[in-house]
Design an enzyme around this catalytic site. Structure first.
Site, mmCIF file in Angstrom:
data_model
loop_
_atom_site.group_PDB
_atom_site.id
_atom_site.type_symbol
_atom_site.label_atom_id
_atom_site.label_comp_id
_atom_site.label_asym_id
_atom_site.label_seq_id
_atom_site.Cartn_x
_atom_site.Cartn_y
_atom_site.Cartn_z
ATOM 1 N N ARG A 48 12.531 -27.627 22.599
ATOM 2 C CA ARG A 48 13.918 -27.267 22.886
ATOM 3 C C ARG A 48 14.160 -27.013 24.370
ATOM 4 O O ARG A 48 15.273 -27.100 24.853
ATOM 5 C CB ARG A 48 14.256 -25.997 22.110
ATOM 6 N N LYS A 147 -1.931 -25.800 9.223
ATOM 7 C CA LYS A 147 -1.950 -24.677 8.325
ATOM 8 C C LYS A 147 -1.316 -23.477 9.036
ATOM 9 O O LYS A 147 -1.271 -23.502 10.264
ATOM 10 C CB LYS A 147 -3.377 -24.340 7.891
ATOM 11 N N HIS A 177 -8.658 -27.790 10.340
ATOM 12 C CA HIS A 177 -9.547 -28.311 11.388
ATOM 13 C C HIS A 177 -11.027 -28.096 11.056
ATOM 14 O O HIS A 177 -11.886 -28.738 11.629
ATOM 15 C CB HIS A 177 -9.170 -27.766 12.769
ATOM 16 N N LYS A 181 -14.990 -30.563 11.713
ATOM 17 C CA LYS A 181 -16.159 -30.103 12.468
ATOM 18 C C LYS A 181 -17.372 -30.975 12.151
ATOM 19 O O LYS A 181 -17.606 -31.329 10.998
ATOM 20 C CB LYS A 181 -16.458 -28.629 12.160
ATOM 21 N N GLU A 215 -15.864 -14.069 13.557
ATOM 22 C CA GLU A 215 -15.400 -14.274 14.934
ATOM 23 C C GLU A 215 -15.565 -12.988 15.725
ATOM 24 O O GLU A 215 -15.430 -11.901 15.154
ATOM 25 C CB GLU A 215 -13.909 -14.628 14.935
ATOM 26 N N ASP A 234 -5.033 -16.540 6.644
ATOM 27 C CA ASP A 234 -5.374 -17.248 7.878
ATOM 28 C C ASP A 234 -6.675 -18.044 7.742
ATOM 29 O O ASP A 234 -6.823 -19.102 8.348
ATOM 30 C CB ASP A 234 -5.518 -16.219 9.012
ATOM 31 N N HIS A 239 -9.736 -22.526 5.382
ATOM 32 C CA HIS A 239 -11.043 -22.930 5.915
ATOM 33 C C HIS A 239 -12.201 -22.599 4.959
ATOM 34 O O HIS A 239 -13.046 -23.438 4.680
ATOM 35 C CB HIS A 239 -11.319 -22.260 7.259
ATOM 36 N N LYS A 342 -12.423 -10.858 11.943
ATOM 37 C CA LYS A 342 -12.239 -10.879 13.396
ATOM 38 C C LYS A 342 -12.979 -9.678 13.971
ATOM 39 O O LYS A 342 -13.227 -8.696 13.270
ATOM 40 C CB LYS A 342 -10.749 -10.778 13.733
HETATM 41 C C1 BG6 Z 1 -7.500 -20.759 12.903
HETATM 42 C C2 BG6 Z 1 -7.060 -19.358 12.678
HETATM 43 O O1 BG6 Z 1 -7.081 -21.592 11.854
HETATM 44 O O2 BG6 Z 1 -8.923 -20.792 12.972
HETATM 45 C C3 BG6 Z 1 -7.553 -18.446 13.790
HETATM 46 O O3 BG6 Z 1 -5.635 -19.308 12.626
HETATM 47 C C4 BG6 Z 1 -9.044 -18.573 13.935
HETATM 48 O O4 BG6 Z 1 -7.189 -17.097 13.542
HETATM 49 C C5 BG6 Z 1 -9.453 -20.033 14.037
HETATM 50 O O5 BG6 Z 1 -9.430 -17.885 15.101
HETATM 51 C C6 BG6 Z 1 -10.953 -20.170 13.988
HETATM 52 O O6 BG6 Z 1 -11.299 -21.482 14.296
HETATM 53 P P1 BG6 Z 1 -12.696 -21.832 14.928
HETATM 54 O O7 BG6 Z 1 -12.707 -23.309 15.014
HETATM 55 O O8 BG6 Z 1 -12.744 -21.145 16.272
HETATM 56 O O9 BG6 Z 1 -13.716 -21.260 13.991
#
Ligand code: BG6
Length: 496
Positions: A48, A147, A177, A181, A215, A234, A239, A342
């Protein structure tokens, strides 16, 4: 992976946002640099904000310096990459603002056209409708959705339906994603490219499976999004369940498009459902936590409630552990322990297959008890497959000890290593849907996850606290201890 000669136009909606800057532009840059995409490929950033090609390229250059390693970002490669870039101001939800974009796309003929929505999922329906109403959906068009698709089953189904009014299912690429990997792909190679494991890959030989995505990062300026989402929406809903599916699915007959997805859907549908009538099961088999003040790598970090844009009385979880069970022939009685959080002690994503004990302890009296075989498939930060085997310790006596066969998957010869987004973007251009989620899959995952979220709501209270820099609340350890098991890193600690 073959190089793609397919000419394409990729329209990135929200290219200037966090995802666009951190993941998409670097991935496209690498695909360009390593000659993986056709020289006929154009990239249109739309948003935008008023702007033009020059200002966008300048902005992209600044963020490229932040997100691409200096030795990969050469002046020459970057300059030739920017020739692909263009910028158009569009209010993506308003069909009447697409004229300029339509004009620029017009000379692309029938080339592949990709709309990548790097926006809030709440806008997916409206944007798809606008693209459709602006007459931009061609037979070779595709749409890519990030997502999370929805926040529960109903909202996911609503998004899928509205996008489905503008695009056919085969044109819709729902990204997870994790599926892109390298080591996740290797899991399939390991299972289906070798005869050794598949006969063992079942309840007769496997005691349990652990899937961890830990993480050290906190919410990283995404507090507003995360506080409404939490670790369950999330990470687990997408995942971790995807990793579970790839670990547990039956061998597909072919690697063809829908065949893998069909097998994954069967796993999701076989997950033993939680329900509110048996809320004590939810209490017992799930753990939610939230980090408080602590230290990561020697640095003090604030607690979740003190993160920017997080409500002071938030009950959002930043950690989840679940004992999942799969009610089918292959997996009956084999728990899959899922865990994500996290601000944990280490960054590590891995799948641990814990095999059963040998049926007869031949060496019992002579050595430490035999430790069952264990296969560790590590996705990140390092990439390896390790198989723990009992061996004889050198020396005159018959003493057994565990050694590891270690297959290091990183840094092997073979050129540039593809990051997840590179592989997935290339698949979108090539029209390969194998690594993307079908509507049914997303909805099946929500069907399993939603009763847990509802159960937590009903149970009330707050998530259990854990200090930042640790492995989550003690209840997570108890979840396995109750079953006479322990998380993998506790094994490691206790063995050393
Ligand atoms: C994302 C989440 O889909 O994946 C994030 O929204 C997360 O919160 C991330 O940090 C982790 O991805 P990766 O590839 O770093 O493990």
């Amino acid at each position: 992976m073959t190089k793609s000669d397919i000419p394409f136009d990729m329209v990135v909606v929200g290219a200037t946002g966090d995802l666009g800057r951190r993941k998409l532009l670097p991935a496209l840059y690498f695909l360009h640099k390593y000659g993986e995409i056709s020289s006929q490929g154009r990239i249109f950033a739309v948003s935008r904000q008023e702007g033009n090609r020059d200002s966008f390229i300048e902005q992209a250059g600044t963020s490229a310096k932040r997100h691409i390693e200096a030795d990969e970002l050469t002046t020459e490669d970057w300059a030739s990459f920017t020739e692909r870039l263009d910028y158009v101001t569009v209010d993506a939800t308003d069909a009447t603002t697409y004229n300029e974009l339509a004009k620029r796309l017009a000379d692309g003929g029938d080339r592949v056209r990709v709309f990548y929505l790097a926006t809030s999922p709440t806008l997916y329906g409206a944007i798809s409708r606008a693209i459709h109403a602006a007459g931009l959906v061609t037979p070779t068009s595709r749409i890519v959705l990030e997502k999370p698709i929805g926040t529960d089953l109903q909202s996911a189904a609503a998004i899928n339906s509205s996008v489905g009014e503008a695009f056919e299912e085969h044109q819709i690429f729902r990204i997870d994603h994790y599926l892109g990997k390298e080591t996740v792909q290797n899991l399939m190679a390991l299972r289906f490219g070798n005869i050794l494991f598949e006969p063992m890959w079942r309840s007769e030989h496997i005691d349990h499976v652990q899937i961890t995505a830990a993480e050290t990062l906190g919410v990283e300026g995404r507090g507003g999004y995360y506080d409404k989402s939490g670790a369950m929406r999330d990470m687990i809903q997408n995942h971790l369940l995807q990793l579970l599916c790839l670990t547990a699915m039956e061998p597909p007959a072919q690697l063809e498009q829908d065949m893998i997805r069909d097998e994954k859907i069967k796993v999701l549908r076989a997950l033993r459902p939680f329900n509110l009538e048996e809320i004590e099961e939810i209490e017992q088999k799930t753990v939610r936590g939230a980090y408080r003040l602590g230290a990561i790598a020697g640095e003090t970090v604030v607690g979740y409630l003190d993160e920017p844009d997080v409500a002071k009385n938030s009950t959002t979880e930043t950690f989840v552990a679940i004992k999942a069970e799969i009610d089918n022939w292959r997996w009956a009685g084999v728990p899959f322990y899922l865990r994500t959080g996290k601000r944990m002690g280490h960054r590590v994503s891995e799948i641990v297959i814990q095999f059963k004990q040998v049926p007869h302890q031949l060496f019992k009296s002579r050595s430490r008890a035999i430790q069952p075989n264990r296969l560790v498939i590590r996705l990140q930060p390092d990439e390896f497959i390790k198989l723990g085997l009992m061996t004889k310790r050198p020396g005159p006596r018959m003493i057994l000890e565990r050694e590891e066969l270690n297959l290091n998957l990183a840094d092997r010869p073979g050129g540039h290593t593809f990051q997840a987004y590179e592989r997935l973007l290339l698949d979108v251009i090539r029209g390969v849907t194998t690594l993307f989620m079908h509507r049914t899959e997303v909805e099946a995952a929500w069907t399993w996850v939603e009763p847990i979220l509802d159960g937590w709501q009903e149970l009330g209270g707050r998530p259990r606290s854990y200090n930042a820099g640790t492995w989550g609340p003690p209840k997570s350890i108890a979840l396995l201890e109750r079953d006479g098991r322990s998380w993998y890193e506790h094994h490691v600690d206790s063995e050393s």
